[in-house]
Enzyme design. Structure first.
Site, PDB file in Angstrom:
ATOM      1  N   HIS A  27      -8.828 -51.188 -43.900  1.00  0.00           N
ATOM      2  CA  HIS A  27      -9.157 -52.336 -43.043  1.00  0.00           C
ATOM      3  C   HIS A  27     -10.646 -52.322 -42.747  1.00  0.00           C
ATOM      4  CE1 HIS A  27      -8.504 -49.126 -40.114  1.00  0.00           C
ATOM      5  NE2 HIS A  27      -9.130 -49.859 -39.204  1.00  0.00           N
ATOM      6  N   HIS A  48     -12.579 -52.205 -39.976  1.00  0.00           N
ATOM      7  CA  HIS A  48     -13.245 -51.582 -38.847  1.00  0.00           C
ATOM      8  C   HIS A  48     -14.265 -50.567 -39.387  1.00  0.00           C
ATOM      9  CE1 HIS A  48      -9.838 -52.614 -35.812  1.00  0.00           C
ATOM     10  NE2 HIS A  48     -10.793 -53.536 -35.809  1.00  0.00           N
ATOM     11  N   ASP A  90     -15.194 -47.569 -38.777  1.00  0.00           N
ATOM     12  CA  ASP A  90     -14.818 -46.175 -39.024  1.00  0.00           C
ATOM     13  C   ASP A  90     -13.972 -45.995 -40.272  1.00  0.00           C
ATOM     14  OD1 ASP A  90     -12.851 -47.561 -37.416  1.00  0.00           O
ATOM     15  OD2 ASP A  90     -11.876 -45.652 -36.987  1.00  0.00           O
ATOM     16  N   HIS A  91     -13.716 -47.085 -40.989  1.00  0.00           N
ATOM     17  CA  HIS A  91     -12.970 -47.008 -42.245  1.00  0.00           C
ATOM     18  C   HIS A  91     -13.735 -47.580 -43.435  1.00  0.00           C
ATOM     19  CE1 HIS A  91      -9.039 -45.569 -40.735  1.00  0.00           C
ATOM     20  NE2 HIS A  91      -9.583 -45.970 -39.597  1.00  0.00           N
ATOM     21  N   HIS A 113      -1.714 -53.558 -37.346  1.00  0.00           N
ATOM     22  CA  HIS A 113      -2.982 -53.237 -36.702  1.00  0.00           C
ATOM     23  C   HIS A 113      -3.553 -54.559 -36.199  1.00  0.00           C
ATOM     24  CE1 HIS A 113      -6.073 -50.394 -35.773  1.00  0.00           C
ATOM     25  NE2 HIS A 113      -6.983 -50.881 -36.601  1.00  0.00           N
TER      26      HIS A 113
END
Length: 197
Positions: free
Chosen positions: A63, A65, A67-68, A144
């Site tokens: 996804h 975001h 941090d990914h 999510h």
């Protein structure tokens, strides 16, 4: 199939670990084929401790975001401006729709070609399947607040199920069924999950 944890800190890189990033490798015809599952902030640095980023065959993003996925911007810079490497084909990146635009916006000021010459984005959807070397990677839509996927990675008769960020949902059952290893992001949800001691 081999798994190397590049980073597993949630929401942001920690003092001893980058954010989410996982290197998955398998052999085919005497050579190693390497996939990366997520490339969160800090994970590109950790990846370079294990192999040359040019040796990666594809990246799968759960996804959008930071941090990914945010280290895709650093990977773009590495591939475009590295002074001592010959030109290489664009690296396939499988990600939710809109990834290319989101990451180009994060790296404001690039020319009209954007990231196309370095990273070739492919939108995924529930049930998308990619065959790459010894790997078959299937996307499962998970729960999510943004469009998100878990990935089922199969090679050499082994199955790795990577959930990415998700709450409970029906698709987790299919994603994780009979997996040899389930790699699951986990966290407490404020007000719902209670720590008892």
């Amino acid at each position: 199939m081999r798994l190397t944890v590049l980073g597993c800190s949630g929401s942001f890189a920690g003092p001893t670990s980058p954010a989410s990033g996982y290197l998955v490798q398998a052999e085919q015809d005497g050579r190693s084929v390497s996939l990366v599952l997520d490339l969160g902030n800090g994970a590109l640095g950790a990846l370079q401790r294990h192999l040359d980023p040019d040796a990666v065959s594809a990246i799968f993003i759960t996804h959008l975001h930071p941090d990914h996925c945010l280290d895709l911007t650093g990977l773009y810079v590495y591939r475009k401006y590295h002074p001592n490497r010959p030109p290489v084909p664009a690296l396939p990146v499988y990600a939710p729709a809109g990834a290319q635009e989101r990451l180009a916006a994060a790296y404001e000021g690039m020319d009209e070609r954007g990231m196309d010459e370095q990273l070739h984005f492919h939108p995924v959807h529930d049930g998308s399947r990619v065959r790459l070397g010894p790997f078959v990677v299937t996307a499962y839509r998970v729960n999510h607040p943004v469009e998100a996927y878990g990935y089922r990675v199969e090679a050499d008769g082994q199955v790795l199920a990577y959930t990415g960020d998700t709450d409970t949902c029906e698709r987790l059952q299919a994603l994780c069924a009979d997996a040899d290893l389930v790699l699951a992001d986990s966290a407490f949800v404020e007000g719902r999950d209670l720590l008892r001691g």
